[in-house]
Write an enzyme that holds these catalytic residues in place. Structure first.
Site, PDB file in Angstrom:
ATOM      1  N   TYR A 274     -15.140  21.799 -12.090  1.00 38.93           N
ATOM      2  CA  TYR A 274     -15.721  20.544 -12.607  1.00 38.93           C
ATOM      3  C   TYR A 274     -16.895  20.116 -11.708  1.00 38.93           C
ATOM      4  O   TYR A 274     -16.758  20.107 -10.469  1.00 38.93           O
ATOM      5  CB  TYR A 274     -14.584  19.529 -12.589  1.00 38.93           C
TER       6      TYR A 274
ATOM      7  N   ARG B  52       0.819  -1.217   0.000  1.00 32.33           N
ATOM      8  CA  ARG B  52       0.000   0.000   0.000  1.00 32.33           C
ATOM      9  C   ARG B  52       0.846   1.258   0.000  1.00 32.33           C
ATOM     10  O   ARG B  52       0.425   2.317  -0.441  1.00 32.33           O
ATOM     11  CB  ARG B  52      -0.933  -0.019   1.220  1.00 32.33           C
TER      12      ARG B  52
ATOM     13  N   LYS C 293      -7.312  11.431 -18.395  1.00 28.34           N
ATOM     14  CA  LYS C 293      -7.439  12.150 -19.662  1.00 28.34           C
ATOM     15  C   LYS C 293      -6.140  12.012 -20.467  1.00 28.34           C
ATOM     16  O   LYS C 293      -5.886  10.970 -21.041  1.00 28.34           O
ATOM     17  CB  LYS C 293      -7.825  13.606 -19.382  1.00 28.34           C
TER      18      LYS C 293
ATOM     19  N   ASP D 239      -6.927  22.458 -10.588  1.00 29.04           N
ATOM     20  CA  ASP D 239      -7.230  21.337 -11.465  1.00 29.04           C
ATOM     21  C   ASP D 239      -6.672  21.718 -12.836  1.00 29.04           C
ATOM     22  O   ASP D 239      -7.207  22.596 -13.517  1.00 29.04           O
ATOM     23  CB  ASP D 239      -8.748  21.116 -11.508  1.00 29.04           C
TER      24      ASP D 239
HETATM   25  C1  LIG Z   1     -12.530  14.224 -15.962  1.00 29.16           C
HETATM   26  C2  LIG Z   1     -12.129  15.356 -15.082  1.00 29.16           C
HETATM   27  C3  LIG Z   1     -11.911  15.151 -13.723  1.00 29.16           C
HETATM   28  C4  LIG Z   1     -12.169  13.822 -13.052  1.00 29.16           C
HETATM   29  O1  LIG Z   1     -11.371  12.813 -13.523  1.00 29.16           O
HETATM   30  P1  LIG Z   1     -11.830  11.278 -13.361  1.00 29.16           P
HETATM   31  O2  LIG Z   1     -10.597  10.516 -13.595  1.00 29.16           O
HETATM   32  O3  LIG Z   1     -12.906  11.079 -14.384  1.00 29.16           O
HETATM   33  O4  LIG Z   1     -12.371  11.134 -11.969  1.00 29.16           O
HETATM   34  C5  LIG Z   1     -11.497  16.219 -12.970  1.00 29.16           C
HETATM   35  N1  LIG Z   1     -11.311  17.432 -13.508  1.00 29.16           N
HETATM   36  C6  LIG Z   1     -11.509  17.670 -14.816  1.00 29.16           C
HETATM   37  C7  LIG Z   1     -11.270  19.030 -15.342  1.00 29.16           C
HETATM   38  C8  LIG Z   1     -11.933  16.641 -15.639  1.00 29.16           C
HETATM   39  O5  LIG Z   1     -12.153  16.885 -16.927  1.00 29.16           O
END
Ligand SMILES: *Cc1c(COP(=O)(O)O)cnc(C)c1O
Length: 399
Positions: free
Chosen positions: A119, A66, A216, A191
């Site tokens: 988001y 972990r 992404k 973010d």
């Molecule tokens: C998709 C996304 C997230 C979340 O990511 P996941 O891996 O789907 O939980 C957070 N912030 C932005 C800007 C996103 O496009």
């Protein structure tokens, strides 16, 4: 896990390397794995110790699955170098990274400021989880810049930013917000999923916790969920402690696919950017299209900030149909698309589209434009084919 200093010392030339070179070399130590270019995928819970003295001394590099292994270390180290961070922790998803990052810098009695353009699931976490732990959540106008000082309270300990804004694509003056937040000792989060660590380096803008939905562009192939949090010197210890306490762990196969994706991030993004600019240059003049939302365009209200703080743009953009376009028209357009898949998420090699209704999405700065919008992810297909697909869908919808 090595901090930035150790990494630099191990390979002092890294300090002078450009981003493409870093991407190819960061986090790799072939000499420790018989010369293989990539680290092994370490499936592990138990780690053995040679003797009880070593066991109780707690000094062995790895002690329990972990707490990390050579696969997770490799990705964390690579991101730490790319982000210019003190350290990086991985998370199960982008949303999980956001939740862990926030929890690492707020406690009962604190006040957190979150951009009104964050988001949607970030807002859901803030609204449904944080108040239960005695944390006050307040949203702010994403265009507020240094005026964010007016919202500070004695108990403000965190400011969450995201640029460009989710679905509506406003740019934020992150350096101005970070400078103000640091005057009161608050932690600044960003973010940074849209730009990836290639096109925006949040820590150099004053951010303390730089968050990626690795799902992404880092993974880049629509097949793994992953999150990353890279921390500045002042935020690292608390982040590391929180992630450890929460039992945060990402499966090694997924970490490996994140590492594999990372190695081609720069060339993929370059093509996403080129294709997006080509498609939007055509789309902006089409009948029925009111407005393009993409800060890399000269016409975008956030263009000057984008140009100052970012070094490129990715494949995610949106457009509004002209006023009077009905929901049925927007849906007919989406259904008529052939190369663009209808699906959530983005950042993979393929093009995607989703319907967007901006109205009612914000609470501080209402986007009351009663418009039908579409978010596009421009993939790695030939841009002329993508234009052809959009063209036939527009013609079938609007005649
Ligand atoms: C998709 C996304 C997230 C979340 O990511 P996941 O891996 O789907 O939980 C957070 N912030 C932005 C800007 C996103 O496009």
């Amino acid at each position: 896990m090595p901090n930035k200093q150790d990494t630099m010392n191990n390979n002092s030339s890294d300090a002078h390397n450009k981003i493409d070179t870093l991407i190819a070399h960061a986090g790799r130590h072939p000499e420790t794995f018989h010369g293989f270019v990539n680290p092994p995928v370490v499936h592990a819970s138990t780690v053995l110790f040679p003797d009880v003295e070593t066991m109780v001394a707690g000094k062995q590099t790895y002690s329990y699955g972990r707490r990390g292994n050579p696969t997770t270390d490799s990705l964390e180290e690579a991101l730490t170098e790319l982000e210019g961070a003190a350290g990086t922790r991985l998370a199960n998803s982008g949303l999980n990274a956001i939740a862990l990052a926030i929890l690492s810098c707020v406690k009962a009695g604190d006040h957190i400021l979150i951009a009104d353009t964050a988001y949607g699931p970030t807002r859901n976490f803030a609204d449904t989880v944080l108040p239960g732990y005695g944390i006050t959540v307040e949203y702010y106008d994403p265009l507020i810049a240094g005026d964010i000082r007016k919202l500070f309270r004695p108990e403000t300990t965190a400011v969450f930013t995201e640029a460009p804004g989710s679905l509506s694509f406003e740019m934020q003056d992150v350096p101005a917000i970070a400078a103000a937040a640091h005057e009161i000792g608050a932690t600044v989060l960003m973010d940074n999923t849209w730009a990836s660590p290639i096109y925006c380096r949040p820590i150099s803008l004053g951010v303390d916790l730089s968050i990626q939905a690795g799902t992404k562009y880092i993974v880049g192939h629509s097949d793994v969920m992953l999150g990353t949090i890279s921390a500045s010197e002042r935020a690292w210890e608390k982040l590391d402690r929180l992630c450890g306490a929460m039992g945060s762990h990402v499966a090694p196969d997924d970490v490996y696919l994140g590492l594999r994706g990372l190695r081609t991030l720069s060339v993929r993004l370059e093509r996403h950017q080129k294709n997006t600019l080509t498609v939007l240059d055509w789309l902006k003049d089409q009948p029925g299209i009111e407005k393009i939302r993409y800060p890399a365009l000269d016409s975008d209200p956030g263009h000057a900030i984008w140009k100052r703080d970012f070094s490129g743009s990715s494949g995610l953009c949106a457009f509004d149909f002209q006023a009077g376009t009905t929901r049925d028209d927007a849906y007919a357009f989406l259904n008529a698309l052939d190369l663009f898949g209808l699906g959530y998420s983005w950042g993979g090699f393929e093009s995607l589209a989703i319907p967007v209704r901006l109205k009612g999405m914000r609470t501080v700065t209402p986007l009351d434009e009663d418009l039908q919008s579409v978010r596009l992810h421009i993939g790695l297909e030939d841009p002329q084919d993508l234009i052809g697909d959009l063209d036939q869908a527009l013609k079938r919808t609007f005649g």
